[in-house]
Design a protein around this motif. Structure first.
Motif, PDB file in Angstrom:
ATOM      1  N   ASP A 366      50.483  36.859  52.201  1.00  0.00           N
ATOM      2  CA  ASP A 366      49.997  36.035  51.090  1.00  0.00           C
ATOM      3  C   ASP A 366      48.603  36.547  50.742  1.00  0.00           C
ATOM      4  OD1 ASP A 366      48.846  34.214  49.427  1.00  0.00           O
ATOM      5  OD2 ASP A 366      49.388  32.441  50.591  1.00  0.00           O
ATOM      6  N   PRO A 367      48.533  37.504  49.816  1.00  0.00           N
ATOM      7  CA  PRO A 367      47.228  38.126  49.542  1.00  0.00           C
ATOM      8  C   PRO A 367      46.423  37.420  48.446  1.00  0.00           C
ATOM      9  CG  PRO A 367      48.939  39.297  48.348  1.00  0.00           C
ATOM     10  CD  PRO A 367      49.617  38.131  49.021  1.00  0.00           C
ATOM     11  N   SER A 368      46.750  36.152  48.170  1.00  0.00           N
ATOM     12  CA  SER A 368      46.194  35.470  46.990  1.00  0.00           C
ATOM     13  C   SER A 368      44.694  35.676  46.762  1.00  0.00           C
ATOM     14  CB  SER A 368      46.467  33.969  47.098  1.00  0.00           C
ATOM     15  OG  SER A 368      47.850  33.759  47.185  1.00  0.00           O
ATOM     16  N   TYR A 369      43.874  35.336  47.767  1.00  0.00           N
ATOM     17  CA  TYR A 369      42.424  35.427  47.541  1.00  0.00           C
ATOM     18  C   TYR A 369      41.946  36.877  47.480  1.00  0.00           C
ATOM     19  CZ  TYR A 369      42.625  30.437  48.383  1.00  0.00           C
ATOM     20  OH  TYR A 369      42.941  29.115  48.292  1.00  0.00           O
ATOM     21  N   ALA A 370      42.687  37.760  48.169  1.00  0.00           N
ATOM     22  CA  ALA A 370      42.318  39.181  48.106  1.00  0.00           C
ATOM     23  C   ALA A 370      42.611  39.740  46.718  1.00  0.00           C
ATOM     24  CB  ALA A 370      43.096  39.963  49.157  1.00  0.00           C
ATOM     25  N   VAL A 371      43.512  39.085  45.998  1.00  0.00           N
ATOM     26  CA  VAL A 371      43.866  39.541  44.650  1.00  0.00           C
ATOM     27  C   VAL A 371      42.856  39.051  43.621  1.00  0.00           C
ATOM     28  CG1 VAL A 371      45.572  39.221  42.805  1.00  0.00           C
ATOM     29  CG2 VAL A 371      46.343  39.813  45.107  1.00  0.00           C
ATOM     30  N   ARG A 372      42.526  37.763  43.702  1.00  0.00           N
ATOM     31  CA  ARG A 372      41.708  37.233  42.600  1.00  0.00           C
ATOM     32  C   ARG A 372      40.215  37.504  42.758  1.00  0.00           C
ATOM     33  NH1 ARG A 372      41.736  30.586  42.997  1.00  0.00           N
ATOM     34  NH2 ARG A 372      40.213  30.454  44.664  1.00  0.00           N
ATOM     35  N   SER A 373      39.820  38.016  43.923  1.00  0.00           N
ATOM     36  CA  SER A 373      38.390  38.220  44.142  1.00  0.00           C
ATOM     37  C   SER A 373      37.911  39.626  43.768  1.00  0.00           C
ATOM     38  CB  SER A 373      38.064  37.952  45.616  1.00  0.00           C
ATOM     39  OG  SER A 373      38.895  38.762  46.428  1.00  0.00           O
ATOM     40  N   VAL A 374      38.809  40.461  43.278  1.00  0.00           N
ATOM     41  CA  VAL A 374      38.388  41.843  42.985  1.00  0.00           C
ATOM     42  C   VAL A 374      37.506  41.899  41.731  1.00  0.00           C
ATOM     43  CG1 VAL A 374      40.430  42.903  44.046  1.00  0.00           C
ATOM     44  CG2 VAL A 374      40.477  42.370  41.589  1.00  0.00           C
ATOM     45  N   ALA A 375      36.764  42.987  41.611  1.00  0.00           N
ATOM     46  CA  ALA A 375      35.982  43.205  40.384  1.00  0.00           C
ATOM     47  C   ALA A 375      36.944  43.595  39.257  1.00  0.00           C
ATOM     48  CB  ALA A 375      34.970  44.317  40.627  1.00  0.00           C
ATOM     49  N   ALA A 376      36.510  43.378  38.041  1.00  0.00           N
ATOM     50  CA  ALA A 376      37.358  43.738  36.891  1.00  0.00           C
ATOM     51  C   ALA A 376      37.514  45.253  36.813  1.00  0.00           C
ATOM     52  CB  ALA A 376      36.716  43.220  35.617  1.00  0.00           C
ATOM     53  N   ASN A 377      38.711  45.703  36.443  1.00  0.00           N
ATOM     54  CA  ASN A 377      38.896  47.146  36.231  1.00  0.00           C
ATOM     55  C   ASN A 377      38.297  47.535  34.877  1.00  0.00           C
ATOM     56  OD1 ASN A 377      40.724  46.465  34.228  1.00  0.00           O
ATOM     57  ND2 ASN A 377      42.548  46.985  35.414  1.00  0.00           N
ATOM     58  N   ALA A 378      38.403  48.806  34.553  1.00  0.00           N
ATOM     59  CA  ALA A 378      37.734  49.292  33.332  1.00  0.00           C
ATOM     60  C   ALA A 378      38.278  48.585  32.091  1.00  0.00           C
ATOM     61  CB  ALA A 378      37.924  50.805  33.223  1.00  0.00           C
ATOM     62  N   TYR A 379      39.592  48.410  32.032  1.00  0.00           N
ATOM     63  CA  TYR A 379      40.192  47.766  30.864  1.00  0.00           C
ATOM     64  C   TYR A 379      39.672  46.329  30.720  1.00  0.00           C
ATOM     65  CZ  TYR A 379      43.594  45.667  27.763  1.00  0.00           C
ATOM     66  OH  TYR A 379      44.172  44.979  26.727  1.00  0.00           O
ATOM     67  N   ASP A 380      39.724  45.579  31.826  1.00  0.00           N
ATOM     68  CA  ASP A 380      39.262  44.186  31.760  1.00  0.00           C
ATOM     69  C   ASP A 380      37.770  44.096  31.471  1.00  0.00           C
ATOM     70  OD1 ASP A 380      41.473  42.475  31.973  1.00  0.00           O
ATOM     71  OD2 ASP A 380      41.668  42.884  34.109  1.00  0.00           O
ATOM     72  N   SER A 381      37.018  45.097  31.947  1.00  0.00           N
ATOM     73  CA  SER A 381      35.571  45.066  31.689  1.00  0.00           C
ATOM     74  C   SER A 381      35.295  45.133  30.187  1.00  0.00           C
ATOM     75  CB  SER A 381      34.874  46.241  32.378  1.00  0.00           C
ATOM     76  OG  SER A 381      35.053  46.138  33.761  1.00  0.00           O
ATOM     77  N   VAL A 382      36.041  45.979  29.505  1.00  0.00           N
ATOM     78  CA  VAL A 382      35.877  46.081  28.045  1.00  0.00           C
ATOM     79  C   VAL A 382      36.296  44.767  27.389  1.00  0.00           C
ATOM     80  CG1 VAL A 382      36.707  47.261  25.963  1.00  0.00           C
ATOM     81  CG2 VAL A 382      36.295  48.568  28.070  1.00  0.00           C
ATOM     82  N   TYR A 383      37.412  44.251  27.856  1.00  0.00           N
ATOM     83  CA  TYR A 383      37.961  43.021  27.278  1.00  0.00           C
ATOM     84  C   TYR A 383      36.971  41.852  27.441  1.00  0.00           C
ATOM     85  CZ  TYR A 383      41.648  39.456  26.508  1.00  0.00           C
ATOM     86  OH  TYR A 383      42.398  38.409  26.055  1.00  0.00           O
TER      87      TYR A 383
END
Ligand SMILES: Nc1ncnc2c1ncn2[C@@H]1O[C@H](COP(=O)(O)OP(=O)(O)O)[C@@H](O)[C@H]1O
Ligand SMILES: O=P(O)(O)OC[C@H]1O[C@](O)(COP(=O)(O)O)[C@@H](O)[C@@H]1O
Ligand SMILES: [Mg+2]
Length: 460
Positions: A366-383
């Protein structure tokens, strides 16, 4: 749900009297495939048949106000104090949005004072209002490189009037609420309390949800970064399961009511044999049930990989009289506490395969918190940056009680009333779920299940 043009109109605080710093740049701009001019609108629907259903001229068809800078603005930037708050669960890109808001306000509009309220709406209570921090371009320069939110976040209800008192006492003219469905509801109540007092404060929302369950937005910021991270865990579990006798790999992902992360991550990893989401109920038992399917799979292929969204199969706990596994009741924000479907699957698959003489090797994560705590990738950073720009332009132009969103790839203003009116879900009759079925080759349904609630389709 019927949507008319009037329900898509955004409230304005008043006439725009001040020159915008963008007025010169905008003077020659016209609508094009890459730009929507001020005053133009973005259609809600995008197929010929959906549009034809209204038989309305295009100017009367349901449409959103386009986001973006205006030639004239409502607030005098020199006198503005802006506030920012991040609410609810974490999501990649929160810091990017904060940074984008601060930079746009400070650099282009020359707003001198920006306050970040601490720990979600708790930061707007009487007890905590003095803990707000001053945000400057220097303070936020590097924050986009890390996940989470520098402001902190929280769940739990606050009194709307007390929050308005805080806005008044801290001299806030513009309040940015970065939040999910709960945050948008809270922003609505905050706006209503502001309006009841006749105050001149704009409230603009930036929709945040790792579950991608907010409506009227193509895809929420951070979603791509989150499902990319989730993909790693599916691949890992697939490697483990395939290398073990009767291997069963299960990855439980977030998604209270909507199975977008599970669906996208499963498609990206292209290693899942079964995807289970809240929108598609399933039966465990019976010849067509999930357990029989898993048994057949293990016999034929030697292992099975399952991706399950946390909100899937919640009816099973009651229907089978099973222990709730932490489910029932609500959290501080009123969100339903879910039964742990991952644990339930692990137990029931293990028991079933063992009884069938296929003693399994279980690999459950169950990697839930490991998933939502990451930094935004390049695409999301632009968005995130572009959403932040749109939010600042909307607020400076006196728009209020609205969120900024990207719709059909254009940036638009969506009234809070619409943002909280429905939930975005995977449509079991839509093309995303069809792609999942095509990729996994799982049956459309596992056994007999009670009628599923239909996912709302269409708007008008
Ligand atoms: N119906 C509501 N009325 C007022 N405040 C609400 C409502 N629902 C949620 N909130 C508040 O909004 C904040 C964020 O909500 P929550 O559900 O935790 O996260 P999210 O905004 O991510 O959905 C919380 O502080 C919560 O108390
Ligand atoms: O453990 P927490 O912090 O309450 O968060 C868990 C939940 O947050 C979510 O990510 C969604 O919450 P938000 O609406 O706040 O984004 C769910 O998918 C998940 O169950
Ligand atoms: Mg929520």
């Amino acid at each position: 749900m019927t949507l008319h043009l009037d329900s898509l109109r955004v409230r304005r605080l008043g006439e725009c009297r001040y020159d915008s710093p963008f007025s010169e740049m905008l003077s020659t701009k016209q609508t094009s495939p890459h730009y929507v001019a001020e005053g133009d609108r973005v259609l809600l629907e995008d197929t010929v048949s959906m549009l034809a259903e209204h038989s309305l001229p295009s100017v009367q068809a349901p449409s959103f106000e386009a986001a973006g800078p205006r030639r004239k603005i409502y607030f005098d930037p020199a006198r503005v104090t802006a506030g920012i708050v991040t609410c609810g669960g974490l999501c990649p890109g929160l810091n990017n949005v904060i940074r984008g808001l601060v930079q746009e306000l400070a650099v282009h509009y020359q707003v001198k004072r920006i306050l970040g309220f601490r720990n979600g709406l708790q930061g707007l209570t009487a007890e905590n209002r003095d803990t707000a921090v001053e945000l400057t371009p220097e303070r936020v320069r590097e924050i986009h490189n890390v996940g989470g939110t520098i402001l902190g976040s929280s769940r739990g209800g606050q009194d709307a009037d007390e929050m308005v008192d805080t806005l008044v006492m801290r001299g806030i003219d513009i309040m940015f609420v970065i939040g999910g469905d709960g945050g948008m509801r809270a922003a609505t109540f905050l706006s209503e309390a502001i309006r009841a007092r006749g105050l001149d404060i704009a409230v603009i929302g930036v929709p945040k949800t790792i579950d991608n369950d907010l409506p009227f937005t193509d895809q929420s910021f951070g979603f791509q970064s989150a499902f990319a991270r989730a993909t790693d865990f599916i691949s890992a579990v697939a490697v483990e399961a395939s290398a073990s006798p009767n291997g069963v790999g299960i990855v439980k992902l977030m998604g209270r009511h909507s199975g977008f992360i599970a669906s996208y991550a499963a498609l990206a990893a292209n290693a899942a044999d079964i995807v289970l989401i809240p929108e598609v109920p399933f039966a465990l038992d019976g010849p067509d049930g999930l357990l029989a399917h898993i048994e057949n799979h293990v016999r034929a292929k030697g292992f099975v990989v399952i991706v399950v969204a946390e909100g899937a199969g919640q009816d099973l706990f009651d229907r089978h009289g099973l222990p709730q596994l932490n489910g029932r009741g609500t959290d501080a924000s009123g969100n339903l506490k879910l039964g742990n479907i991952g644990e339930l699957l692990k137990e029931s698959i293990s028991a079933h395969l063992t009884a069938a003489g296929l003693a399994p090797t279980m690999r459950y994560i169950d990697p839930s918190y490991a998933v939502r705590s990451v930094a935004a990738n390049a695409y999301d950073s632009v968005y995130c940056l572009r959403l932040a720009h749109a939010a600042v332009h909307a607020a400076m132009a006196g728009r209020t009680e609205a969120a900024v969103a990207r719709w059909r790839r254009r940036f638009v203003h969506v009234p809070f009333s619409l943002m909280t009116s429905r939930r975005n879900q995977v449509d079991p009759d839509g093309d995303l779920w069809m792609s999942v079925l095509e990729t996994t080759c799982q049956p459309a349904e596992f056994g007999w299940v009670p009628d599923r609630e239909r996912v709302p389709t269409g708007f008008c």
